[in-house]
Each structure stands twice: as C-alpha cells, then as structure tokens.
Design an enzyme around this catalytic site. Sequence first.
Site, PDB file in Angstrom:
ATOM      1  N   THR A 134      53.406  52.883  38.042  1.00  0.00           N
ATOM      2  CA  THR A 134      52.834  53.235  39.738  1.00  0.00           C
ATOM      3  C   THR A 134      53.783  53.593  40.013  1.00  0.00           C
ATOM      4  O   THR A 134      54.511  55.236  41.173  1.00  0.00           O
ATOM      5  CB  THR A 134      52.492  52.074  39.891  1.00  0.00           C
ATOM      6  OG1 THR A 134      51.351  51.134  39.398  1.00  0.00           O
ATOM      7  CG2 THR A 134      52.545  52.263  42.008  1.00  0.00           C
TER       8      THR A 134
ATOM      9  N   SER B  16      50.300  51.496  32.738  1.00  0.00           N
ATOM     10  CA  SER B  16      50.767  50.712  31.162  1.00  0.00           C
ATOM     11  C   SER B  16      49.070  50.263  30.964  1.00  0.00           C
ATOM     12  O   SER B  16      49.313  49.062  29.744  1.00  0.00           O
ATOM     13  CB  SER B  16      51.952  49.805  32.082  1.00  0.00           C
ATOM     14  OG  SER B  16      51.414  48.211  32.498  1.00  0.00           O
ATOM     15  N   SER B  17      48.396  50.188  31.414  1.00  0.00           N
ATOM     16  CA  SER B  17      47.117  49.610  30.549  1.00  0.00           C
ATOM     17  C   SER B  17      46.770  50.683  29.557  1.00  0.00           C
ATOM     18  O   SER B  17      46.273  49.573  28.973  1.00  0.00           O
ATOM     19  CB  SER B  17      46.157  49.566  32.027  1.00  0.00           C
ATOM     20  OG  SER B  17      46.607  49.077  33.398  1.00  0.00           O
TER      21      SER B  17
ATOM     22  N   GLN C 146      48.153  27.147  28.336  1.00  0.00           N
ATOM     23  CA  GLN C 146      47.510  28.325  29.571  1.00  0.00           C
ATOM     24  C   GLN C 146      48.434  28.629  30.891  1.00  0.00           C
ATOM     25  O   GLN C 146      48.099  28.703  31.703  1.00  0.00           O
ATOM     26  CB  GLN C 146      45.945  27.806  30.233  1.00  0.00           C
ATOM     27  CG  GLN C 146      45.081  27.787  28.403  1.00  0.00           C
ATOM     28  CD  GLN C 146      43.647  27.209  29.127  1.00  0.00           C
ATOM     29  OE1 GLN C 146      43.423  27.500  30.195  1.00  0.00           O
ATOM     30  NE2 GLN C 146      42.870  27.375  28.372  1.00  0.00           N
ATOM     31  N   CYS C 147      49.174  26.488  30.697  1.00  0.00           N
ATOM     32  CA  CYS C 147      49.853  26.894  32.154  1.00  0.00           C
ATOM     33  C   CYS C 147      50.796  27.776  32.049  1.00  0.00           C
ATOM     34  O   CYS C 147      51.496  28.320  31.608  1.00  0.00           O
ATOM     35  CB  CYS C 147      50.477  25.385  32.218  1.00  0.00           C
ATOM     36  SG  CYS C 147      49.391  23.925  32.133  1.00  0.00           S
TER      37      CYS C 147
HETATM   38  N1  ASP Z   1      48.785  50.384  36.268  1.00  0.00           N
HETATM   39  C1  ASP Z   1      49.693  50.619  37.053  1.00  0.00           C
HETATM   40  C2  ASP Z   1      50.390  50.477  35.685  1.00  0.00           C
HETATM   41  O1  ASP Z   1      50.912  48.926  35.193  1.00  0.00           O
HETATM   42  C3  ASP Z   1      50.370  49.349  37.656  1.00  0.00           C
HETATM   43  C4  ASP Z   1      52.028  49.538  38.108  1.00  0.00           C
HETATM   44  O2  ASP Z   1      52.222  50.760  37.758  1.00  0.00           O
HETATM   45  O3  ASP Z   1      52.914  48.570  38.309  1.00  0.00           O
HETATM   46  O4  ASP Z   1      51.541  51.405  34.856  1.00  0.00           O
END
Ligand code: ASP
Length: 341
Positions: free
Chosen positions: A14, A59-60, A278-279
């Site tokens: 972002t 980053s996904s 998981q916590c």
């Molecule tokens: N979807 C964006 C990413 O991880 C969110 C961010 O940059 O915070 O690339």
Amino acid sequence: MKKSKILLIYTGGTIGMVKDYKSGALRAFNFNKLLKNIPELAQIDCHIDSVSFENPIDSSNINTTHWIEIAGIIESYYKSHDGFVVLHGSDTMSYSASALSYMLENLEKPVIFTGSQLPIGDLRTDAKENLITSIQIAALQKNGKPVVREVGLYFEYKLYRGNRTTKINAEHFEAFESLNYPPLVESGVHLKVYHEYLWTKKSVKKFTVHKVLDNNVAILKLFPGFNQAILKSVLQTANLKGLVLETYGAGNAPTASWVLAELEIAIKNGLHIVNVTQCSGGSVIMGQYETSEQLQKLQIINGKDITTEAAITKLMYLLGRNITSKTFKTIFETSLRGEMQ
Ligand code: ASP
C-alpha cells in the site's frame, strides 16, 4: 562522523500504491514517483539509495522467490551500506521479516521492514512517519557501529523484532503486535531504544546468506469438530515435510485415538510436526495438560512461544538446510534469531 548509507528496498504494498480511478482498487506504482512524494527524505542526515522490485507487488503475492531476491539484494549491498529498509505490504510482512531473519545469518546491520495502511499520497497517510523513522532507526550508530543488528519491523511508533510480530488489525494504524517480546525501540519526541531487548549476541562467524528454502510445508489449524478425513488428507499430502499444527491454548489437542494415530503414522513417515498455539500470546507447555501429554510422547516439536509466521518460515529454512531428522527437533526448539524463548 561519516553519514550512514541506507538502502531502501521497495517490494510494493500500500505504501507505494495509487488508486485506479476506474475500478477504485489500489495498485502498485513506480518507486521513483514514490520518493518524489516525500521531500522530507532530503532532510534526514544520511545518504539514501534505493532499489526496487522490477514489478512491485501486493504482499499477498509474496513467495519464497521474493524472499530470496530481497536476501540477494541485501547481500550485494551489505558491504557498501550501513542499514536496510524494506518497504513491504503489511499483509504478509511478518512472514517476510521472519524468513529474512533466518536467511541472514550473523547479521551485523539493521534490516527494517515497514509499510503503511494508507498510500503515501493520502492526506492522512501513516506512510511518511513509518518510512522516515525506519530510516532513522536504520541509521542509528553507537561508537561507529549500528545499534540495531537484526531484522526488525517498524509500524506506528514501534520497532519490534520482526520474527516476533503478527498482523492483528486490517484497519488500525497500529496493525502489528509482538505479544511475546517487548518493542525494541519506541518513537515519541525522542527515539527510545531498549538496549536490553536488542539482539546483542556476538558472532565471530561471517555474515552468511542462505537462499535455499523448502516450501513443502503446511499449517493446520485445529477447530472443534475437525474430522479424520481432513487430518488424513493434510498429513498424507505428497512431499509434505513439515507441518505447523495450531493447537488450542497451551498446546492442547483432542485425545481421540484416531487423532493420535494419524499423527503417529505421519511422524513415523518422517513428517516434522510443530506444536504452536492458536493464541496470539503465551506459550505451548507440552505436558501441562493430558491433552498435550500425548503429543509430547509422540515427539512432536515444541514450538514454545513462537508465532505461526516464524514457525512456518523456520520450517522452510531448516528443511532447506538439510538438517538430519535426528537433530531437527533439537535445532527447531533452539532459538536461532530470538524467535522463541
Ligand atoms: N494488501 C497490501 C499488501 O500487503 C496491504 C498493505 O500494504 O498494507 O501489499
């Protein structure tokens, strides 16, 4: 005193995105344009160079080849620069920071991951503060030596140890937490460095970059009602070598005989299974309850207080290093970069 030389590595996220006015979606844009949006950078008392991914990404879309690329860039500029700031999307930043912490062995310089919730051009952006302070932290020196000598993650006034972090909020500027380890630096009117928490282990060994990662790994989160077919199919995945088992509370799992039997077969077949809670905070304590005693008997690896992000990347790293099955459990249960107690 000579000025610190900092390298900015722009991977996307972002922080450098613009709105596509047709669709309303955010997409990555040119890095040089990004720098032009921050004239304040010229006022920082250090020399800044930058390199960018050829195609900046959300980053996904990050995968192990990107981590190898970031590690390779740091390796190439390691001698010429005093510190590194990696601009990265926040969604998977904790995974990347964890992976890089293992890949960069005997690191003696700061590698600071940062990003933002709002694009840099946005009026209320958090990008400028995150970027500027990350650069200042990367440039911190004491007696001619960098103050931070590890992979950190800076977001909303706090620097954390990267491999201790988790993204906990998709909306707030305070998007990250490090529940099992205190912040390393806090930014207020002054930068407050908590020297007692910084990585200070001295190593006589040379800085080494490890670029082999094995992604034949998986994460399985338990939930009440999970059935045998699901467990079986995950455990019998072709080529699966490592599994992070996200258990309940202090590392507890159902005691049904079929659960234990499936896990036992998988372990006998050479699968490395790590018990991680998981916590978001706290630690696995194997054997505290009957529900984890059985897992302990099966010789499941104790993930202690490691995060899932740091556990899955540690598996990839150790599998890539061809550790023998005999020593794998012991090495995994040892803190390599401060990722666990
Ligand atoms: N979807 C964006 C990413 O991880 C969110 C961010 O940059 O915070 O690339």
